[in-house]
Design a protein around this motif. Structure first.
Motif, PDB file in Angstrom:
ATOM      1  N   ALA A 117       0.741  -1.284  -0.113  1.00  0.00           N
ATOM      2  CA  ALA A 117      -0.192  -0.086  -0.177  1.00  0.00           C
ATOM      3  C   ALA A 117       0.775   1.297   0.140  1.00  0.00           C
ATOM      4  O   ALA A 117       1.768   1.259   0.911  1.00  0.00           O
ATOM      5  CB  ALA A 117      -0.863   0.222   1.241  1.00  0.00           C
ATOM      6  N   THR A 118       0.958   2.194  -1.001  1.00  0.00           N
ATOM      7  CA  THR A 118       1.747   3.070  -1.186  1.00  0.00           C
ATOM      8  C   THR A 118       1.280   4.263  -0.239  1.00  0.00           C
ATOM      9  O   THR A 118       0.215   4.362   0.324  1.00  0.00           O
ATOM     10  CB  THR A 118       1.566   3.734  -2.605  1.00  0.00           C
ATOM     11  N   SER A 119       2.142   5.269  -0.247  1.00  0.00           N
ATOM     12  CA  SER A 119       1.575   6.305   0.792  1.00  0.00           C
ATOM     13  C   SER A 119       2.247   7.739   0.168  1.00  0.00           C
ATOM     14  O   SER A 119       3.109   7.814  -0.526  1.00  0.00           O
ATOM     15  CB  SER A 119       2.806   6.188   2.175  1.00  0.00           C
ATOM     16  N   GLN A 125       4.536   8.138  -4.112  1.00  0.00           N
ATOM     17  CA  GLN A 125       3.781   6.665  -4.347  1.00  0.00           C
ATOM     18  C   GLN A 125       4.730   6.087  -5.560  1.00  0.00           C
ATOM     19  O   GLN A 125       4.926   4.675  -5.457  1.00  0.00           O
ATOM     20  CB  GLN A 125       2.372   6.902  -4.797  1.00  0.00           C
ATOM     21  N   ASP A 149      -2.518   5.225  -2.398  1.00  0.00           N
ATOM     22  CA  ASP A 149      -2.876   6.091  -1.079  1.00  0.00           C
ATOM     23  C   ASP A 149      -3.896   6.703  -1.571  1.00  0.00           C
ATOM     24  O   ASP A 149      -4.193   7.813  -2.296  1.00  0.00           O
ATOM     25  CB  ASP A 149      -1.749   6.842  -0.771  1.00  0.00           C
ATOM     26  N   GLN A 150      -5.068   6.429  -0.871  1.00  0.00           N
ATOM     27  CA  GLN A 150      -6.374   7.074  -1.310  1.00  0.00           C
ATOM     28  C   GLN A 150      -6.921   7.899  -0.021  1.00  0.00           C
ATOM     29  O   GLN A 150      -8.227   8.591   0.056  1.00  0.00           O
ATOM     30  CB  GLN A 150      -7.555   6.126  -1.757  1.00  0.00           C
ATOM     31  N   LYS A 151      -6.081   7.846   1.027  1.00  0.00           N
ATOM     32  CA  LYS A 151      -6.774   8.381   2.324  1.00  0.00           C
ATOM     33  C   LYS A 151      -5.916   9.741   2.885  1.00  0.00           C
ATOM     34  O   LYS A 151      -6.289  10.208   3.842  1.00  0.00           O
ATOM     35  CB  LYS A 151      -6.849   7.312   3.340  1.00  0.00           C
ATOM     36  N   SER A 152      -4.696   9.753   2.575  1.00  0.00           N
ATOM     37  CA  SER A 152      -3.784  10.666   3.222  1.00  0.00           C
ATOM     38  C   SER A 152      -4.265  12.026   2.648  1.00  0.00           C
ATOM     39  O   SER A 152      -5.235  12.282   2.120  1.00  0.00           O
ATOM     40  CB  SER A 152      -2.486  10.519   2.373  1.00  0.00           C
ATOM     41  N   THR A 224       2.276  -1.949   4.436  1.00  0.00           N
ATOM     42  CA  THR A 224       1.564  -0.900   4.363  1.00  0.00           C
ATOM     43  C   THR A 224       2.745   0.238   4.648  1.00  0.00           C
ATOM     44  O   THR A 224       3.775   0.296   4.942  1.00  0.00           O
ATOM     45  CB  THR A 224       0.546  -0.633   5.713  1.00  0.00           C
ATOM     46  N   LYS A 225       1.838   1.570   4.169  1.00  0.00           N
ATOM     47  CA  LYS A 225       2.700   2.590   4.201  1.00  0.00           C
ATOM     48  C   LYS A 225       4.175   2.649   3.509  1.00  0.00           C
ATOM     49  O   LYS A 225       4.946   2.816   4.056  1.00  0.00           O
ATOM     50  CB  LYS A 225       3.204   3.237   5.634  1.00  0.00           C
ATOM     51  N   ASP A 227       6.692   3.658   1.654  1.00  0.00           N
ATOM     52  CA  ASP A 227       7.342   4.697   1.116  1.00  0.00           C
ATOM     53  C   ASP A 227       8.816   4.627   1.410  1.00  0.00           C
ATOM     54  O   ASP A 227       8.999   4.391   2.692  1.00  0.00           O
ATOM     55  CB  ASP A 227       6.924   6.055   1.034  1.00  0.00           C
ATOM     56  N   ASP A 558      -3.679  12.292   7.093  1.00  0.00           N
ATOM     57  CA  ASP A 558      -3.341  10.949   7.375  1.00  0.00           C
ATOM     58  C   ASP A 558      -1.809  10.745   7.281  1.00  0.00           C
ATOM     59  O   ASP A 558      -1.234  10.117   6.266  1.00  0.00           O
ATOM     60  CB  ASP A 558      -4.211  10.150   6.485  1.00  0.00           C
TER      61      ASP A 558
END
Length: 577
Positions: A117-119, A125, A149-152, A224-225, A227, A558
């Motif tokens: 999951a990218t960040s 990303q 990443d769709q939430k940051s 996750t995260k 990067d 986020d």
């Protein structure tokens, strides 16, 4: 006699009245003369009023004690060198093909699946996607198409296939790593991946020791995260794989490419050459940097409120930050640097930027220096931008394309987009890329009114040696790989002979800014030690547990990029996309 004395007594009030009128006149004239705005005596870098343009010929910045003026010419002058390209670039080319051994050694185990999951923003990303392919290769695992990443902070709902050509991505890398669009089913059910995280800058051995046992047990692992989770320095074959991913496999969708080409074409119709400027001067960037730009109490109040979003952000020393080259250049400073390097006011500039702090007032000095000022919002109609406007990554992709296609790319910071584009432009022919040597330029901007324009311009050109996108500016292996992909750049044998001839020519003398600056800007450098490193902006590990806080407009930050015992992120990894 008495009558004469009486006349003298009558003249005295009259003369006094004349003097009083003269004094009031001069006071009024002095009051109407424009003064620098918000000068703070405790901070030695005052913010001046927008430059006063005199007949389009010069910009009067400030008067010094000797009643001389710092006059900025409208033209770039004759610098004696090609400011649009490097004379040495034709001797270098990108080379990222894998060796035969690397291709034949690819072994993918059917029971190992890696998900990431990218960040961050688009370019942050992009680094994560690139490193995920390499990580899958290290683990001999099948990579599932990365999740964006769709939430940051950027709040972009786009998935991978809406930004990148997913089929091209899979097919191009088929000889390096097996990639699938989604996890397969087992017993009629989709495999549930085990979620974890690896440390930042994790080496191949780190992946094998920490992640491989988990992968062998769980069969599917999601990181996750993701990067900057892979070491900067790897062996040559893995670095070349990074280049194949970044410069060849990651291709934008046809729709994005087409709109990017339209924007580029419209810039070409206006001028044969153009500059693309990535101007990171948004409120969040300035607040996080801890820098001060002379905006007085209003600026301190506004940026201070934003800084509170980061609960444990260190208390900065603005003067120290600027001396160390850690403050993004202001739009005015960028304009002065470009003029000093030889770009006249007839040059067309494409500006890639978000919300500029201070708005039009802040941009006014840059527009006065370079009135041919463009952006995607100016070049394209609202209707043309409708498919992109609501998606920050798609808008960023359009800027990316135009910046990549520009003759000269300029940045006022050293963030993710600046690094990615610098490396890409090196790989594809060393196109002119100008990064400000902010550590040296800061003192020049501070003291610019104490010298003539000619002296200032000469010193700018001297300090910018090694920051102009020339080959061999940076020692191989030094700096961020995505910015300096030296293992992926090959040298034509003829370059060495030419390089030797340049090294025998006189170099620039830094004394008083004098010397042959025209030769210096194209002189190849073995390495540059005085390089801007934003990684110095790291914080103490125990102080950097980022907390989500609500913004005034109701959105959420986020920025949860860390886990305990991890090294903190760089400023560029959080905001400088």
């Amino acid at each position: 006699m008495a009558r004469r004395r009486q006349q003298d007594r009558c003249l005295i009030p009259a003369i006094s009245s004349v003097f009083l009128i003269l004094i009031l006149f001069f006071l009024l004239l002095n009051f109407l003369t424009p003064f620098p705005l918000d000068i703070n005596p405790s901070f030695p870098f005052p913010r001046f009023a927008s430059p006063l343009l005199k007949n389009g010929v010069e910009v009067q910045i400030n008067a010094i004690e000797e009643e001389e003026y710092f006059r900025v010419p409208s033209g770039g002058g004759s610098s004696g060198h090609d400011i649009w390209s490097s004379t040495l670039s034709k001797f270098y080319y990108g080379c990222s093909n894998a060796s035969n051994n690397f291709t034949t050694e690819a072994i993918t185990h059917s029971n190992r699946y890696l998900l990431i999951a990218t960040s961050g923003g688009l370019n942050q990303q992009r680094t994560g996607i690139t490193d995920a392919v390499v990580a899958a290769r290290i683990l001999n695992a099948t990579l599932v198409v990365p999740k964006l990443d769709q939430k940051s902070y950027w709040k972009d709902s786009s998935n991978f296939s809406e930004i990148f050509d997913v089929d091209w991505f899979i097919s191009f890398l088929s000889k390096d790593v097996k990639i699938i669009k989604q996890l397969p089913k087992k017993g009629g059910k989709v495999i549930t991946p085990y979620t974890t995280r690896v440390p930042r800058k994790c080496t191949p051995r780190c992946y094998q020791n920490r992640l491989l046992p988990v992968l062998l047990k769980k069969h599917a692992v999601r990181l996750t995260k993701f990067d900057y989770r892979l070491a900067n320095k790897l062996d040559t074959e893995l670095q070349k794989l990074r280049c194949r991913v970044n410069y060849h496999a990651l291709k934008f969708t046809d729709h994005i490419i087409e709109m990017g080409r339209i924007l580029t074409q419209r810039m070409r119709e206006k001028s044969r050459h153009f500059i693309a400027l990535h101007l990171r001067y948004e409120p969040d960037m300035l607040a996080f940097s801890g820098c001060y730009y002379g905006g007085g109490e209003k600026e301190r109040r506004e940026l201070g409120a934003i800084r509170k979003r980061w609960k444990t952000l260190h208390i900065s020393n603005p003067e120290k930050e600027r001396r160390h080259g850690k403050c993004p250049l202001t739009p005015e400073e960028v304009g002065l640097m470009l003029r000093a390097l030889g770009f006249g006011n007839d040059v067309h500039i494409y500006v890639a930027s978000g919300e500029v702090y201070g708005g039009e007032e802040t941009l006014a000095p840059l527009k006065a220096l370079f009135p041919n000022f463009h952006s995607k919002e100016i070049l394209a109609s609202k209707e043309e931008l409708v498919p992109f406007t609501s998606f920050s990554s798609r808008m960023a992709a359009l800027d990316f394309i135009v910046c990549d296609e520009s003759d000269v790319f300029v940045t006022n910071n050293n963030g993710n987009m600046a690094k990615i584009l610098a490396g890409r432009r090196r790989y594809f022919g060393h196109k002119r890329t100008i990064r400000p040597n902010a550590k040296k330029l800061s003192s020049l901007f501070l003291n610019r009114t104490s010298m003539t324009w000619e002296t200032f311009a000469s010193k700018v050109r001297t300090n910018q040696i090694g920051f102009m996108g020339e080959p061999n500016e940076v020692r191989p292996g030094r700096g961020e790989f995505h910015e300096n992909p030296t293992p992926c750049i090959c040298e034509d044998p003829a370059a060495k002979a030419l390089e030797s001839s340049y090294k025998t020519q006189p170099k620039i003398s830094s004394k008083n800014g004098k010397g042959n600056t025209s030769k210096g800007l194209t002189e190849p450098m073995d390495f540059i030690d005085d390089e801007l490193e934003w990684s110095d902006m790291d914080y103490e590990e125990h102080q950097m547990e980022l907390r989500e806080k609500g913004l005034e407009n109701g959105t959420q930050l986020d920025y949860d990029l860390f886990i305990k015992s991890e090294e903190p992120p760089e400023l560029s990894e959080i905001l400088s996309d």
